[in-house]
Structure formats: C-alpha cells, structure tokens
Write an enzyme that holds these catalytic residues in place. Sequence first.
Site, PDB file in Angstrom:
ATOM      1  N   HIS A 106      -2.285   1.483   7.553  1.00 19.58           N
ATOM      2  CA  HIS A 106      -0.967   1.015   7.983  1.00 19.58           C
ATOM      3  C   HIS A 106      -0.406   1.852   9.128  1.00 19.58           C
ATOM      4  CE1 HIS A 106      -0.577  -0.755   3.643  1.00 19.58           C
ATOM      5  NE2 HIS A 106      -1.278  -1.525   4.440  1.00 19.58           N
TER       6      HIS A 106
ATOM      7  N   SER B 172      -2.013   4.277  -5.861  1.00 20.11           N
ATOM      8  CA  SER B 172      -1.718   2.990  -5.238  1.00 20.11           C
ATOM      9  C   SER B 172      -1.461   1.958  -6.323  1.00 20.11           C
ATOM     10  CB  SER B 172      -2.880   2.528  -4.349  1.00 20.11           C
ATOM     11  OG  SER B 172      -2.631   1.196  -3.894  1.00 20.11           O
TER      12      SER B 172
END
Length: 257
Positions: A125, A199
């Site tokens: 990202h 995550s």
Amino acid sequence: MTTPDDFNGAIDTLAQWLREAEHAVAFTGAGISTESGIPDFRSPGGVWSKNAPVLFQNFLADPAERRRFWRMRTESMKSMLDAQPNAGHAALARLEDEGRIVALITQNIDELHQRAGSRRVLELHGTAMIVSCLSCDKRWPAAAIQDRVTAGDEEPACDECSGILKSMTVSFGQPMPQDVMRDATALAQDCDLFLAIGSSLVVHPAASLPAIARTCGARLVIVNRDPTPLDDMAHIVIRAPIGETLRQIERRMVTAE
Ligand code: ZN
C-alpha cells in the site's frame, strides 16, 4: 486468546518450521504497529472509519477533496511520525538477517520494518513517510510537508513546478503497484512457510496472498489478536500479542540450536 499451553506448543512448532523452511515469507498488517502506538485506521473509531475515503480520482479533480485528504492525514500522521519500531519489527528484521525469512510483505505504510532493519520489504500500500509531486516526482520526507500543513498550508503544492503533492500511499480508487503485487504473488506461490502477522486478512487483494501460499502447498501460520476469515485454512492460529509471540519464537530458535 490462545491458552498458555497451546501458545507454547504452537511456538515450538513454528520455531521448528522456521528452521526447516527454505523460503519462508512474513506478511504483516496494522496489528504489528499498534504495539508502536499507531492505531489501526480501519478499526472502529479510526480516522478511515469515521470519514468517507478520498478517492484518488476526486483527489486529482477537486481542491476541496485534497484539503480533506490533508486534514485526515494530519490526524493519522500524529501517531506515525512519533512511532518507533517495536519488539515484533526487530524480531522480523533479525529473522531475515539469520536467513530464516526471505522477504517481508506488508500492508503497512509506516516504514517501521525498514527502520528496524528489514531489507527486503514489499509495501503493498505504498508509504506514508514520503510525499511526492504528481507532476515532476520531486520527493520530501513526510515531516517536512506535514510542517507546512500544520502551519496553515491546507493544500500544499510543489515548490518547483506548483504540481499537486500526495503521500506515496495507495489511495482508495488508485491501482495497486503492479510490480510489487506481482513480486508478492510470486513469493506467496514459491514459499514453503507463510507467516501472516497482525492482519485482519480482509483487505483485498493483499489478503489473497496467504490463500495463494496455502493453495500452492506452503504451511500457513496466522498470528493475530482477532479471528480472520482464513483461520480455517491455517495450520496454526495464534491469538496473542505480536511482539511477545515473535520474541518467544526467536528465543526458541536460539535455544534449540
Ligand atoms: Zn513538482
């Protein structure tokens, strides 16, 4: 939470698997950085859950959306600029040094892995720690531009070409960096141990990587505070604090040799 007995058993097994692995890959999300004081911006109450995202297309087209982007970013950068790598980041850097993991794929944008010493880091990202000009590609450390915003520059522009500035994060509506995603997919396909850490495994396409690794025959281990949609697919699931878990794994690997 994983019980103490289950935790110790899982750590023993994971340490053993790390010793056996030839191509182990680590994958990290927001959970590893919350222990450095960076909140999960997607969690309830986080800046990205309280505000509609600024879509990349609107960022380019509308100065009001750019001002909104910089206001939201000011809130998220408060914690990020002060954060230091924690025990979890340090353990992963040492595991790479010792040749136990070949690469680190991260959804995080805070550069704490690099600051802890990890060398092969794939940022799915992008990074919030660098700001670039979308016209001439001039770059600045995030803090330099943040100082301008804090001083009242609501929509900072490039001092060379007056172009639009943006952090080098992947925004909503902006494509993933194709080269990084391709390399991460190849790592998932070729690894023999995939360690997903911190995550929630819900943001795609990043969250598809553990499933790819598992399908291609790797052992899959998930370390996360909360359940994830891929827990049923994993060989081991550990629900415990991340820094402590990684420190224990390291300790086990040292004493076993
Ligand atoms: Zn410029």
